[in-house]
Design a protein around this motif. Structure first.
Motif, PDB file in Angstrom:
ATOM      1  N   HIS A  92      32.441  10.541  43.259  1.00 21.86           N
ATOM      2  CA  HIS A  92      32.549  10.285  44.695  1.00 21.86           C
ATOM      3  C   HIS A  92      33.784   9.462  45.030  1.00 21.86           C
ATOM      4  CE1 HIS A  92      31.112  10.253  48.751  1.00 21.86           C
ATOM      5  NE2 HIS A  92      29.863  10.529  48.419  1.00 21.86           N
ATOM      6  N   GLY A  93      34.641  10.013  45.884  1.00 22.79           N
ATOM      7  CA  GLY A  93      35.829   9.307  46.325  1.00 22.79           C
ATOM      8  C   GLY A  93      35.741   8.780  47.741  1.00 22.79           C
ATOM      9  N   GLY A  94      34.594   8.991  48.393  1.00 25.60           N
ATOM     10  CA  GLY A  94      34.457   8.543  49.774  1.00 25.60           C
ATOM     11  C   GLY A  94      35.559   9.115  50.652  1.00 25.60           C
ATOM     12  N   THR A  95      35.935   8.358  51.689  1.00 24.29           N
ATOM     13  CA  THR A  95      37.042   8.787  52.550  1.00 24.29           C
ATOM     14  C   THR A  95      38.367   8.222  52.067  1.00 24.29           C
ATOM     15  OG1 THR A  95      36.638   6.899  54.027  1.00 24.29           O
ATOM     16  CG2 THR A  95      35.553   8.975  54.587  1.00 24.29           C
ATOM     17  N   ASP A  96      38.326   7.423  51.004  1.00 23.45           N
ATOM     18  CA  ASP A  96      39.541   6.760  50.519  1.00 23.45           C
ATOM     19  C   ASP A  96      40.372   7.644  49.593  1.00 23.45           C
ATOM     20  OD1 ASP A  96      39.222   3.717  51.369  1.00 23.45           O
ATOM     21  OD2 ASP A  96      37.253   4.444  50.748  1.00 23.45           O
ATOM     22  N   PHE A  97      39.725   8.560  48.872  1.00 24.81           N
ATOM     23  CA  PHE A  97      40.437   9.365  47.882  1.00 24.81           C
ATOM     24  C   PHE A  97      40.216  10.849  48.179  1.00 24.81           C
ATOM     25  CE2 PHE A  97      39.224   5.397  45.706  1.00 24.81           C
ATOM     26  CZ  PHE A  97      40.495   4.921  45.371  1.00 24.81           C
ATOM     27  N   LEU A 111      36.610   1.956  43.886  1.00 21.29           N
ATOM     28  CA  LEU A 111      35.501   2.763  43.375  1.00 21.29           C
ATOM     29  C   LEU A 111      34.217   1.943  43.298  1.00 21.29           C
ATOM     30  CD1 LEU A 111      37.236   4.806  40.522  1.00 21.29           C
ATOM     31  CD2 LEU A 111      36.515   5.631  42.767  1.00 21.29           C
ATOM     32  N   VAL A 112      34.357   0.680  42.930  1.00 20.70           N
ATOM     33  CA  VAL A 112      33.191  -0.203  42.897  1.00 20.70           C
ATOM     34  C   VAL A 112      32.591  -0.323  44.303  1.00 20.70           C
ATOM     35  CG1 VAL A 112      32.408  -2.576  42.524  1.00 20.70           C
ATOM     36  CG2 VAL A 112      33.951  -1.492  40.881  1.00 20.70           C
ATOM     37  N   GLU A 113      33.458  -0.468  45.316  1.00 24.33           N
ATOM     38  CA  GLU A 113      32.987  -0.563  46.695  1.00 24.33           C
ATOM     39  C   GLU A 113      32.253   0.703  47.133  1.00 24.33           C
ATOM     40  OE1 GLU A 113      36.038  -1.555  49.480  1.00 24.33           O
ATOM     41  OE2 GLU A 113      36.915  -3.097  48.183  1.00 24.33           O
ATOM     42  N   SER A 115      30.429   2.635  45.259  1.00 31.90           N
ATOM     43  CA  SER A 115      29.307   2.972  44.388  1.00 31.90           C
ATOM     44  C   SER A 115      28.022   3.234  45.160  1.00 31.90           C
ATOM     45  CB  SER A 115      29.080   1.865  43.359  1.00 31.90           C
ATOM     46  OG  SER A 115      30.126   1.860  42.404  1.00 31.90           O
ATOM     47  N   GLY A 116      27.873   2.610  46.321  1.00 32.16           N
ATOM     48  CA  GLY A 116      26.673   2.840  47.117  1.00 32.16           C
ATOM     49  C   GLY A 116      26.525   4.280  47.560  1.00 32.16           C
ATOM     50  N   LEU A 117      27.636   5.017  47.637  1.00 27.48           N
ATOM     51  CA  LEU A 117      27.586   6.422  48.040  1.00 27.48           C
ATOM     52  C   LEU A 117      27.096   7.317  46.905  1.00 27.48           C
ATOM     53  CD1 LEU A 117      30.929   6.680  50.060  1.00 27.48           C
ATOM     54  CD2 LEU A 117      28.612   6.766  50.991  1.00 27.48           C
ATOM     55  N   ALA A 118      27.256   6.860  45.666  1.00 25.42           N
ATOM     56  CA  ALA A 118      26.818   7.647  44.510  1.00 25.42           C
ATOM     57  C   ALA A 118      26.314   6.698  43.427  1.00 25.42           C
ATOM     58  CB  ALA A 118      27.963   8.513  43.979  1.00 25.42           C
ATOM     59  N   PRO A 119      25.184   6.034  43.684  1.00 27.49           N
ATOM     60  CA  PRO A 119      24.708   4.998  42.760  1.00 27.49           C
ATOM     61  C   PRO A 119      24.312   5.517  41.386  1.00 27.49           C
ATOM     62  CG  PRO A 119      23.053   5.467  44.443  1.00 27.49           C
ATOM     63  CD  PRO A 119      24.310   6.169  44.860  1.00 27.49           C
ATOM     64  N   LEU A 120      23.994   6.803  41.284  1.00 27.58           N
ATOM     65  CA  LEU A 120      23.626   7.377  39.989  1.00 27.58           C
ATOM     66  C   LEU A 120      24.842   7.837  39.197  1.00 27.58           C
ATOM     67  CD1 LEU A 120      20.555   9.583  41.047  1.00 27.58           C
ATOM     68  CD2 LEU A 120      20.538   7.254  40.153  1.00 27.58           C
ATOM     69  N   HIS A 121      25.971   8.055  39.877  1.00 25.63           N
ATOM     70  CA  HIS A 121      27.117   8.691  39.229  1.00 25.63           C
ATOM     71  C   HIS A 121      28.340   7.786  39.090  1.00 25.63           C
ATOM     72  CE1 HIS A 121      24.679  12.077  40.800  1.00 25.63           C
ATOM     73  NE2 HIS A 121      25.118  12.722  39.745  1.00 25.63           N
ATOM     74  N   ASN A 122      28.708   7.084  40.153  1.00 25.14           N
ATOM     75  CA  ASN A 122      29.948   6.312  40.102  1.00 25.14           C
ATOM     76  C   ASN A 122      29.917   5.135  39.124  1.00 25.14           C
ATOM     77  OD1 ASN A 122      31.175   8.039  41.936  1.00 25.14           O
ATOM     78  ND2 ASN A 122      32.085   6.370  43.112  1.00 25.14           N
ATOM     79  N   PRO A 123      28.846   4.334  39.057  1.00 24.89           N
ATOM     80  CA  PRO A 123      28.865   3.192  38.133  1.00 24.89           C
ATOM     81  C   PRO A 123      29.124   3.560  36.671  1.00 24.89           C
ATOM     82  CG  PRO A 123      27.165   2.871  39.769  1.00 24.89           C
ATOM     83  CD  PRO A 123      27.681   4.270  39.963  1.00 24.89           C
ATOM     84  N   ALA A 167      28.092   5.651  61.518  1.00 24.76           N
ATOM     85  CA  ALA A 167      28.675   6.608  60.573  1.00 24.76           C
ATOM     86  C   ALA A 167      30.064   6.165  60.128  1.00 24.76           C
ATOM     87  CB  ALA A 167      28.733   7.990  61.202  1.00 24.76           C
ATOM     88  N   ARG A 168      30.877   5.676  61.067  1.00 24.32           N
ATOM     89  CA  ARG A 168      32.223   5.223  60.709  1.00 24.32           C
ATOM     90  C   ARG A 168      32.180   4.004  59.804  1.00 24.32           C
ATOM     91  NH1 ARG A 168      33.822   5.805  66.929  1.00 24.32           N
ATOM     92  NH2 ARG A 168      34.364   8.030  66.987  1.00 24.32           N
ATOM     93  N   LYS A 169      31.317   3.050  60.151  1.00 27.69           N
ATOM     94  CA  LYS A 169      31.244   1.801  59.391  1.00 27.69           C
ATOM     95  C   LYS A 169      30.843   2.041  57.942  1.00 27.69           C
ATOM     96  CE  LYS A 169      29.089  -2.780  59.366  1.00 27.69           C
ATOM     97  NZ  LYS A 169      28.192  -3.723  60.092  1.00 27.69           N
ATOM     98  N   TYR A 170      29.877   2.939  57.725  1.00 25.04           N
ATOM     99  CA  TYR A 170      29.345   3.144  56.387  1.00 25.04           C
ATOM    100  C   TYR A 170      29.828   4.444  55.739  1.00 25.04           C
ATOM    101  CZ  TYR A 170      26.361  -0.833  57.419  1.00 25.04           C
ATOM    102  OH  TYR A 170      25.910  -2.089  57.722  1.00 25.04           O
ATOM    103  N   GLN A 171      30.859   5.062  56.318  1.00 22.62           N
ATOM    104  CA  GLN A 171      31.475   6.274  55.760  1.00 22.62           C
ATOM    105  C   GLN A 171      30.429   7.374  55.532  1.00 22.62           C
ATOM    106  OE1 GLN A 171      34.518   5.839  52.708  1.00 22.62           O
ATOM    107  NE2 GLN A 171      34.465   3.617  52.930  1.00 22.62           N
ATOM    108  N   ILE A 172      29.561   7.552  56.535  1.00 27.09           N
ATOM    109  CA  ILE A 172      28.514   8.563  56.415  1.00 27.09           C
ATOM    110  C   ILE A 172      29.025   9.884  56.969  1.00 27.09           C
ATOM    111  CG2 ILE A 172      26.175   9.205  57.092  1.00 27.09           C
ATOM    112  CD1 ILE A 172      25.590   6.190  57.372  1.00 27.09           C
ATOM    113  N   ARG A 173      29.139  10.858  56.092  1.00 27.98           N
ATOM    114  CA  ARG A 173      29.566  12.204  56.455  1.00 27.98           C
ATOM    115  C   ARG A 173      29.198  13.139  55.307  1.00 27.98           C
ATOM    116  NH1 ARG A 173      35.716  13.793  55.549  1.00 27.98           N
ATOM    117  NH2 ARG A 173      34.616  15.560  54.612  1.00 27.98           N
ATOM    118  N   ARG A 174      29.377  14.396  55.499  1.00 30.73           N
ATOM    119  CA  ARG A 174      29.180  15.353  54.414  1.00 30.73           C
ATOM    120  C   ARG A 174      30.462  15.411  53.601  1.00 30.73           C
ATOM    121  NH1 ARG A 174      28.523  20.375  55.956  1.00 30.73           N
ATOM    122  NH2 ARG A 174      27.388  20.975  54.089  1.00 30.73           N
ATOM    123  N   TYR A 175      30.344  15.140  52.307  1.00 37.55           N
ATOM    124  CA  TYR A 175      31.500  15.120  51.416  1.00 37.55           C
ATOM    125  C   TYR A 175      31.612  16.387  50.571  1.00 37.55           C
ATOM    126  CZ  TYR A 175      32.147  10.172  52.480  1.00 37.55           C
ATOM    127  OH  TYR A 175      32.375   8.971  53.122  1.00 37.55           O
TER     128      TYR A 175
END
Length: 396
Positions: A92-97, A111-113, A115-123, A167-175
Motif C-alpha cells: 500500500h502506497g496510499g496517496t503518497d506513492f 510507509l510507517v504512517e 500502515s493503518g491502511l494495510a495493517p496486515l501487509h505493510n508492517p 475522506a481527505r483527512k484519512y486518505q479514504i478512497r479506492r486504491y
C-alpha cells in the motif's frame, strides 16, 4: 555480464525471494523462508540451477530471515554481492506513492504512517525493507507498490460516498491492488494480439487466493474491484469480498464481536473457505463431483460475483476487445473460465472448449474465431514486472 536484481516479498511470517538477471530476464535463484517470528523452527528453501537446498532454524525476526537468505546465496550461489539493486513488493502506497520509488529513510517513515491502511501487509514489508537495507547497505533499494497502477483511477471510480472532509483527512478512497500483475498482463495481452495497447478495451481477471478484476482502456485503468483494502470486491480464498458495510455493526451487536474480530472473520475465515471449508479450487471441484451442495453453492457465488463485475466493466468501458484470465485460478481452472465465459454469450463471447481444457504455461487464446471478444489466458509474472520497474527506478 549479468545484471542481477534481488526481489523480496515479505509477509508477516514468510519471505519469498528471487534473483533475476535484468538483461536476459532469466531467473537465477528462487527461494522461500517460512515461520518468521515463530517460536518453532522455520525453514528456508533455496533453488538454483534446478537444485534445491533446504535448512531449518529459528527466525526470530525478519533480520535473521534476511541474513539466512544472504547465507544461502553465499553458500550455494549466485553471488549476492553482484546484485545491482533490491526490489521490495510493497502493498500500500496510499496517496503518497503513485510510482516505483527508491527507498530512503523518509520513504520508510511515510510507509510507517500509512500502515493503518494495510495493517496486515505493510508492517512486515517495512520490517523486510529495514532488514535488507541493514544487511545489503551498498545497493539501492526500491519499493514497487501494488497500488501504483491504479493511482490515476478516475475520481468517480475511486471516490467513496462518505463525508468528503473525513475522506481527505484519512486518505479514504479506492486504491486497488495487484496493480503490478494487471499492468503486466494487459501489456502482454496487447503484445499477444499484435495490437497497440492504446487501441484496446480490456478486462483482466487476476484470480488467485487473492482475486481482483480491472477495466483497462487504452492502457489506463478506469476501474478495479479492490478498494481501500484488499478485502473489497470478488470472492477470494479466505476473504469475503463485497458485503454490506452494516455487517460489522450487526455482528458487533449480535455476537459482541470487536471491529478487529469482524475484520479477521472477513479476511481469514470467509470467501471460499467460509462457504466450502476449502480454498483450493481443485479440492472444491472434488467436493462438487461428490455432490457437496455447499461446494456447488460456493462456486456459483464465486462465478456470479465475477460475472457481475465483468458486465459492469464492459458497460464502463463502452465495449470490450479482450478478457484475460491470469494468476493461479485464472490460469489453471478451466471450469471456472468456462462458467464465466458461457454467461457472457450475450456479448458475443464464445469459448473453444477443447483449447480451454488444455493445461499450458504459455499465453494462449481460448475463444473461437467467431467470438466477438478475445478470451485469453496470460500467465502473470509479477517478479519480472518488478525487475523492470526496479531498473527503471534506478536509471537503467
Amino acid at each position: 555480464m549479468p545484471k542481477p536484481i534481488l526481489l523480496l516479498n515479505c509477509g508477516s511470517s514468510s519471505i519469498k525471494y528471487q534473483m533475476i538477471d535484468a538483461d536476459t530476464e532469466a531467473v537465477m535463484a528462487v527461494g522461500l523462508v517460512q515461520k518468521v517470528g515463530d517460536p518453532t523452527p522455520g525453514t528456508i528453501d533455496h533453488e538454483v540451477d534446478g537444485e534445491t537446498f533446504h535448512d531449518e532454524t529459528y527466525f526470530p525476526s525478519h533480520t535473521e530471515a534476511i541474513a539466512a537468505v544472504v547465507k544461502m546465496f553465499d553458500t550455494h550461489g549466485p553471488d549476492i554481492v553482484d546484485a545491482v539493486a533490491v526490489g521490495h513488493r510493497t502493498v500500500h502506497g496510499g496517496t503518497d506513492f503513485n510510482s516505483t520509488t527508491v527507498i530512503n529513510q523518509s520513504v520508510i517513515n511515510k510507509l510507517v504512517e500509512l500502515s493503518g491502511l494495510a495493517p496486515l501487509h505493510n508492517p512486515p514489508g517495512i520490517a523486510g525493507i529495514r532488514a535488507a537495507r541493514e544487511i545489503l547497505p551498498d545497493v539501492p533499494h526500491v519499493a514497487i507498490f501494488d497500488t501504483a497502477f491504479f493511482a490515476e483511477l478516475p475520481a468517480a471510480a475511486h471516490t467513496y460516498a462518505i463525508d468528503r472532509e473525513l475522506a481527505r483527512k484519512y486518505q479514504i478512497r479506492r486504491y486497488g491492488f495487484h496493480g503490478t500483475s494487471h499492468q503486466y498482463v494487459s501489456g502482454q495481452a496487447a503484445e499477444f494480439l499484435g495490437r497497440d495497447i492504446s487501441e484496446l478495451k480490456q478486462i483482466v481477471c487476476h484470480l488467485g487466493n487473492g482475486a481482483s478484476v480491472s477495466a483497462i482502456d487504452g492502457g489506463h485503468p478506469i476501474e478495479t474491484s479492490m478498494g481501500l483494502t484488499p478485502l473489497q470486491g470478488l470472492v477470494m480464498g479466505t476473504r469475503s469480498g463485497d458485503v454490506d458495510p452494516g455487517l460489522h455493526a450487526y455482528l458487533g451487536r449480535e455476537m459482541k464481536l470487536s471491529v478487529s474480530e469482524v475484520d479477521t472473520l472477513l479476511n481469514k475465515r470467509s470467501g471460499m473457505f467460509g462457504l466450502t471449508g476449502k480454498t483450493d479450487m481443485r479440492d472444491i471441484d472434488q467436493l462438487i463431483a461428490a455432490g457437496n451442495e455447499d461446494a456447488k453453492l460456493g462456486m456459483d457465488v464465486y462465478v456470479h460475483r465475477l460475472v457481475g463485475y465483468i458486465g459492469n466493466y464492459i458497460a464502463q468501458l463502452g465495449g470490450i476487445d479482450a478478457i484475460t484470465f491470469t494468476a493461479g485460478v485464472g490460469e489453471n481452472a478451466a471450469n471456472v473460465r468456462k462458467m464465466v465465459v458461457d454467461k457472457l454469450s450475450y456479448f458475443g463471447a464464445v469459448l473453444d472448449d477443447e483449447v480451454n481444457s488444455v493445461r499450458s504455461k504459455q499465453p494462449r487464446r481460448i475463444s473461437t474465431p467467431e467470438s466477438k471478444i478475445e478470451i485469453l489466458v496470460i500467465p502473470t509474472n509479477e517478479e519480472l514486472a518488478m525487475v523492470r520497474e526496479t531498473i527503471k527506478a534506478i536509471g537503467g
